[in-house]
Design a protein around this motif. Structure first.
Motif, PDB file in Angstrom:
ATOM      1  N   LEU A  19      14.425  -5.925  -4.463  1.00 41.01           N
ATOM      2  CA  LEU A  19      14.083  -4.561  -4.871  1.00 41.01           C
ATOM      3  C   LEU A  19      12.575  -4.346  -4.881  1.00 41.01           C
ATOM      4  O   LEU A  19      12.087  -3.277  -4.506  1.00 41.01           O
ATOM      5  CB  LEU A  19      14.663  -4.271  -6.257  1.00 41.01           C
ATOM      6  N   PHE A  20      11.830  -5.373  -5.316  1.00 39.44           N
ATOM      7  CA  PHE A  20      10.378  -5.247  -5.370  1.00 39.44           C
ATOM      8  C   PHE A  20       9.794  -5.057  -3.967  1.00 39.44           C
ATOM      9  O   PHE A  20       8.803  -4.338  -3.789  1.00 39.44           O
ATOM     10  CB  PHE A  20       9.762  -6.478  -6.025  1.00 39.44           C
ATOM     11  N   ALA A  21      10.403  -5.697  -2.967  1.00 40.36           N
ATOM     12  CA  ALA A  21       9.952  -5.500  -1.596  1.00 40.36           C
ATOM     13  C   ALA A  21      10.094  -4.037  -1.190  1.00 40.36           C
ATOM     14  O   ALA A  21       9.194  -3.459  -0.559  1.00 40.36           O
ATOM     15  CB  ALA A  21      10.748  -6.399  -0.646  1.00 40.36           C
ATOM     16  N   LEU A  22      11.200  -3.413  -1.573  1.00 38.63           N
ATOM     17  CA  LEU A  22      11.385  -1.989  -1.290  1.00 38.63           C
ATOM     18  C   LEU A  22      10.367  -1.141  -2.041  1.00 38.63           C
ATOM     19  O   LEU A  22       9.844  -0.156  -1.509  1.00 38.63           O
ATOM     20  CB  LEU A  22      12.804  -1.562  -1.669  1.00 38.63           C
ATOM     21  N   VAL A  23      10.077  -1.538  -3.292  1.00 44.24           N
ATOM     22  CA  VAL A  23       9.078  -0.807  -4.087  1.00 44.24           C
ATOM     23  C   VAL A  23       7.709  -0.902  -3.433  1.00 44.24           C
ATOM     24  O   VAL A  23       6.969   0.086  -3.364  1.00 44.24           O
ATOM     25  CB  VAL A  23       9.036  -1.347  -5.530  1.00 44.24           C
ATOM     26  N   GLY A  24       7.347  -2.098  -2.940  1.00 44.01           N
ATOM     27  CA  GLY A  24       6.050  -2.271  -2.307  1.00 44.01           C
ATOM     28  C   GLY A  24       5.903  -1.438  -1.050  1.00 44.01           C
ATOM     29  O   GLY A  24       4.861  -0.799  -0.821  1.00 44.01           O
ATOM     30  N   ILE A  25       6.939  -1.426  -0.217  1.00 48.93           N
ATOM     31  CA  ILE A  25       6.908  -0.612   1.000  1.00 48.93           C
ATOM     32  C   ILE A  25       6.884   0.871   0.654  1.00 48.93           C
ATOM     33  O   ILE A  25       6.156   1.664   1.261  1.00 48.93           O
ATOM     34  CB  ILE A  25       8.126  -0.943   1.881  1.00 48.93           C
ATOM     35  N   GLU A  83       2.781   6.711  -1.787  1.00 47.68           N
ATOM     36  CA  GLU A  83       1.526   6.935  -2.503  1.00 47.68           C
ATOM     37  C   GLU A  83       0.395   7.309  -1.558  1.00 47.68           C
ATOM     38  O   GLU A  83      -0.494   8.078  -1.927  1.00 47.68           O
ATOM     39  CB  GLU A  83       1.178   5.710  -3.343  1.00 47.68           C
ATOM     40  N   GLU A  84       0.402   6.760  -0.345  1.00 49.56           N
ATOM     41  CA  GLU A  84      -0.616   7.187   0.617  1.00 49.56           C
ATOM     42  C   GLU A  84      -0.393   8.637   1.045  1.00 49.56           C
ATOM     43  O   GLU A  84      -1.340   9.403   1.199  1.00 49.56           O
ATOM     44  CB  GLU A  84      -0.621   6.257   1.830  1.00 49.56           C
ATOM     45  N   TRP A  85       0.869   8.996   1.238  1.00 52.05           N
ATOM     46  CA  TRP A  85       1.163  10.390   1.564  1.00 52.05           C
ATOM     47  C   TRP A  85       0.752  11.322   0.422  1.00 52.05           C
ATOM     48  O   TRP A  85       0.126  12.359   0.641  1.00 52.05           O
ATOM     49  CB  TRP A  85       2.645  10.552   1.879  1.00 52.05           C
ATOM     50  N   LEU A  86       1.088  10.937  -0.811  1.00 51.32           N
ATOM     51  CA  LEU A  86       0.815  11.797  -1.959  1.00 51.32           C
ATOM     52  C   LEU A  86      -0.674  11.883  -2.286  1.00 51.32           C
ATOM     53  O   LEU A  86      -1.218  12.988  -2.450  1.00 51.32           O
ATOM     54  CB  LEU A  86       1.584  11.293  -3.182  1.00 51.32           C
ATOM     55  N   TYR A  87      -1.340  10.727  -2.401  1.00 51.65           N
ATOM     56  CA  TYR A  87      -2.712  10.696  -2.914  1.00 51.65           C
ATOM     57  C   TYR A  87      -3.774  10.772  -1.828  1.00 51.65           C
ATOM     58  O   TYR A  87      -4.937  11.034  -2.122  1.00 51.65           O
ATOM     59  CB  TYR A  87      -2.924   9.435  -3.754  1.00 51.65           C
ATOM     60  N   ARG A  88      -3.444  10.523  -0.596  1.00 55.58           N
ATOM     61  CA  ARG A  88      -4.411  10.671   0.472  1.00 55.58           C
ATOM     62  C   ARG A  88      -4.048  11.869   1.355  1.00 55.58           C
ATOM     63  O   ARG A  88      -4.787  12.845   1.412  1.00 55.58           O
ATOM     64  CB  ARG A  88      -4.475   9.372   1.281  1.00 55.58           C
ATOM     65  N   GLY A  89      -2.890  11.832   1.993  1.00 50.15           N
ATOM     66  CA  GLY A  89      -2.546  12.917   2.899  1.00 50.15           C
ATOM     67  C   GLY A  89      -2.397  14.267   2.233  1.00 50.15           C
ATOM     68  O   GLY A  89      -3.117  15.216   2.542  1.00 50.15           O
ATOM     69  N   PHE A  90      -1.470  14.384   1.285  1.00 49.41           N
ATOM     70  CA  PHE A  90      -1.177  15.680   0.666  1.00 49.41           C
ATOM     71  C   PHE A  90      -2.289  16.143  -0.269  1.00 49.41           C
ATOM     72  O   PHE A  90      -2.807  17.261  -0.141  1.00 49.41           O
ATOM     73  CB  PHE A  90       0.147  15.599  -0.092  1.00 49.41           C
ATOM     74  N   LEU A  91      -2.665  15.294  -1.227  1.00 49.91           N
ATOM     75  CA  LEU A  91      -3.653  15.706  -2.236  1.00 49.91           C
ATOM     76  C   LEU A  91      -4.981  16.093  -1.606  1.00 49.91           C
ATOM     77  O   LEU A  91      -5.561  17.133  -1.945  1.00 49.91           O
ATOM     78  CB  LEU A  91      -3.855  14.580  -3.249  1.00 49.91           C
ATOM     79  N   LEU A  92      -5.489  15.295  -0.692  1.00 50.48           N
ATOM     80  CA  LEU A  92      -6.789  15.596  -0.097  1.00 50.48           C
ATOM     81  C   LEU A  92      -6.733  16.834   0.790  1.00 50.48           C
ATOM     82  O   LEU A  92      -7.729  17.559   0.903  1.00 50.48           O
ATOM     83  CB  LEU A  92      -7.299  14.387   0.695  1.00 50.48           C
ATOM     84  N   ALA A  93      -5.572  17.106   1.395  1.00 50.21           N
ATOM     85  CA  ALA A  93      -5.438  18.338   2.173  1.00 50.21           C
ATOM     86  C   ALA A  93      -5.514  19.558   1.259  1.00 50.21           C
ATOM     87  O   ALA A  93      -6.154  20.566   1.581  1.00 50.21           O
ATOM     88  CB  ALA A  93      -4.124  18.330   2.945  1.00 50.21           C
ATOM     89  N   LEU A 108      -0.341   0.616   5.759  1.00 47.46           N
ATOM     90  CA  LEU A 108      -0.173  -0.808   6.015  1.00 47.46           C
ATOM     91  C   LEU A 108      -0.950  -1.649   5.007  1.00 47.46           C
ATOM     92  O   LEU A 108      -0.437  -2.637   4.459  1.00 47.46           O
ATOM     93  CB  LEU A 108      -0.610  -1.144   7.443  1.00 47.46           C
ATOM     94  N   LEU A 109      -2.203  -1.267   4.741  1.00 46.41           N
ATOM     95  CA  LEU A 109      -3.033  -2.006   3.786  1.00 46.41           C
ATOM     96  C   LEU A 109      -2.423  -1.952   2.391  1.00 46.41           C
ATOM     97  O   LEU A 109      -2.354  -2.963   1.686  1.00 46.41           O
ATOM     98  CB  LEU A 109      -4.450  -1.429   3.777  1.00 46.41           C
ATOM     99  N   HIS A 110      -2.008  -0.770   1.989  1.00 44.81           N
ATOM    100  CA  HIS A 110      -1.430  -0.578   0.653  1.00 44.81           C
ATOM    101  C   HIS A 110      -0.168  -1.422   0.485  1.00 44.81           C
ATOM    102  O   HIS A 110       0.015  -2.107  -0.536  1.00 44.81           O
ATOM    103  CB  HIS A 110      -1.112   0.903   0.453  1.00 44.81           C
ATOM    104  N   ALA A 111       0.696  -1.396   1.464  1.00 43.86           N
ATOM    105  CA  ALA A 111       1.943  -2.157   1.378  1.00 43.86           C
ATOM    106  C   ALA A 111       1.672  -3.658   1.302  1.00 43.86           C
ATOM    107  O   ALA A 111       2.292  -4.372   0.505  1.00 43.86           O
ATOM    108  CB  ALA A 111       2.838  -1.842   2.572  1.00 43.86           C
ATOM    109  N   VAL A 112       0.738  -4.139   2.113  1.00 39.93           N
ATOM    110  CA  VAL A 112       0.412  -5.563   2.094  1.00 39.93           C
ATOM    111  C   VAL A 112      -0.148  -5.978   0.741  1.00 39.93           C
ATOM    112  O   VAL A 112       0.194  -7.042   0.201  1.00 39.93           O
ATOM    113  CB  VAL A 112      -0.590  -5.896   3.221  1.00 39.93           C
ATOM    114  N   ILE A 113      -1.005  -5.141   0.174  1.00 41.01           N
ATOM    115  CA  ILE A 113      -1.593  -5.444  -1.134  1.00 41.01           C
ATOM    116  C   ILE A 113      -0.522  -5.562  -2.202  1.00 41.01           C
ATOM    117  O   ILE A 113      -0.560  -6.463  -3.049  1.00 41.01           O
ATOM    118  CB  ILE A 113      -2.626  -4.359  -1.509  1.00 41.01           C
ATOM    119  N   ASP A 114       0.458  -4.677  -2.187  1.00 45.86           N
ATOM    120  CA  ASP A 114       1.537  -4.729  -3.176  1.00 45.86           C
ATOM    121  C   ASP A 114       2.510  -5.878  -2.906  1.00 45.86           C
ATOM    122  O   ASP A 114       2.958  -6.563  -3.834  1.00 45.86           O
ATOM    123  CB  ASP A 114       2.299  -3.404  -3.201  1.00 45.86           C
TER     124      ASP A 114
END
Length: 265
Positions: A162-168, A174-184, A243-249
């Motif tokens: 389950l944690f693997a799914l959470v990380g992906i 979170e990249e979509w929400l905090y980088r793509g959507f929010l910054l737009a 990709l970076l975010h997922a690897v870090i998690d």
């Protein structure tokens, strides 16, 4: 670092979806820190008595992150004139700059060092006989202050799946929400804001979203959020940040359960 030309230049570009977009953006910056803090504290309180607490919490995270991402996706689709490129949904158009590349390298080094430290058992606490007893009336957290992240780490095989799914999911949503959507949304509300301002805002918003981790967690994730925002804005795509975010998690999957504090199992 120059402002990416693809970001929305006017809030009117969001059309009838502008109010919904603004409300979601406010929630991400000001509401998510409180919601996340409350959910995590409730989760910590269940850990000592409920062996299924982690799996239940992982499932809740999956539902919440994908649910909010789908809502923002609908808002974007309802926004006339806002292309996929304006929210980072496309291939990279350029490589990150030198400073950003060095920052990514530094993050990669820290990830490797942290994994080595975790695998060595650096988080294993004192033996049970010297653990401070619980004070009556004190909140029943599974971890001492500053160890909120440790409580989230998986121990069993099913938890690791389950944690693997959470990380992906975290990498994508979170990249979509905090980088793509929010910054737009921010770029549309304040078209004159320089790219450096967008990076700082992304760093602050992402750090506050991890308020449950304490001050050190806010600062660490804030820096990470700023680096990922810089990568996104310089490449024009969410691909590398995801990709970076997922690897870090997902690095936490390399930590054996024997290297984690017994009190949190």
């Amino acid at each position: 670092m120059s402002a990416p030309p693809e970001l929305p230049a006017d809030f009117a570009d969001f059309g009838p979806a502008q109010i919904a977009a603004a409300l979601i953006a406010v929630f991400l910056v000001a509401g998510e820190p409180f919601v996340g803090y409350a959910l995590h504290r409730r989760f910590e309180g269940r850990l000592r008595t409920d062996p299924l607490a982690r799996r239940s919490f992982y499932r809740r995270l999956l539902v919440l992150e994908w649910g909010l991402s789908l809502v923002t996706l609908v808002v974007w689709l309802a926004a006339p004139g806002v292309s996929a490129a304006q929210v980072g949904l496309g291939p990279p158009r350029a490589w990150p700059g030198l400073l950003t590349g060095l920052a990514v390298l530094a993050v990669a080094v820290l990830v490797v060092v942290s994994v080595r430290a975790l695998r060595s058992g650096a988080l294993v606490g004192p033996p049970p006989e010297v653990v401070r007893p619980q004070v009556p009336g004190e909140p029943r957290h599974a971890e001492p202050p500053g160890q909120a992240t440790v409580a989230l780490l998986p121990r069993t095989r099913s938890e690791r799946h389950l944690f693997a799914l959470v990380g992906i999911t975290a990498g994508i949503c979170e990249e979509w929400l905090y980088r793509g959507f929010l910054l737009a949304v921010v770029a549309a509300l304040a078209p004159g804001l320089p790219t450096a301002g967008l990076v700082v805002l992304a760093a602050v918003a992402f750090g506050l979203a991890h308020a449950y981790q304490g001050l050190s967690g806010v600062l660490t994730t804030g820096v990470l959020g700023g680096v990922l925002a810089a990568v996104y804005l310089q490449t024009g795509s969410l691909l590398l940040p995801v990709l970076l975010h997922a690897v870090i998690d997902l690095r936490f999957l390399l930590v054996p359960s024997s290297a984690l504090p017994a009190a949190a199992r």
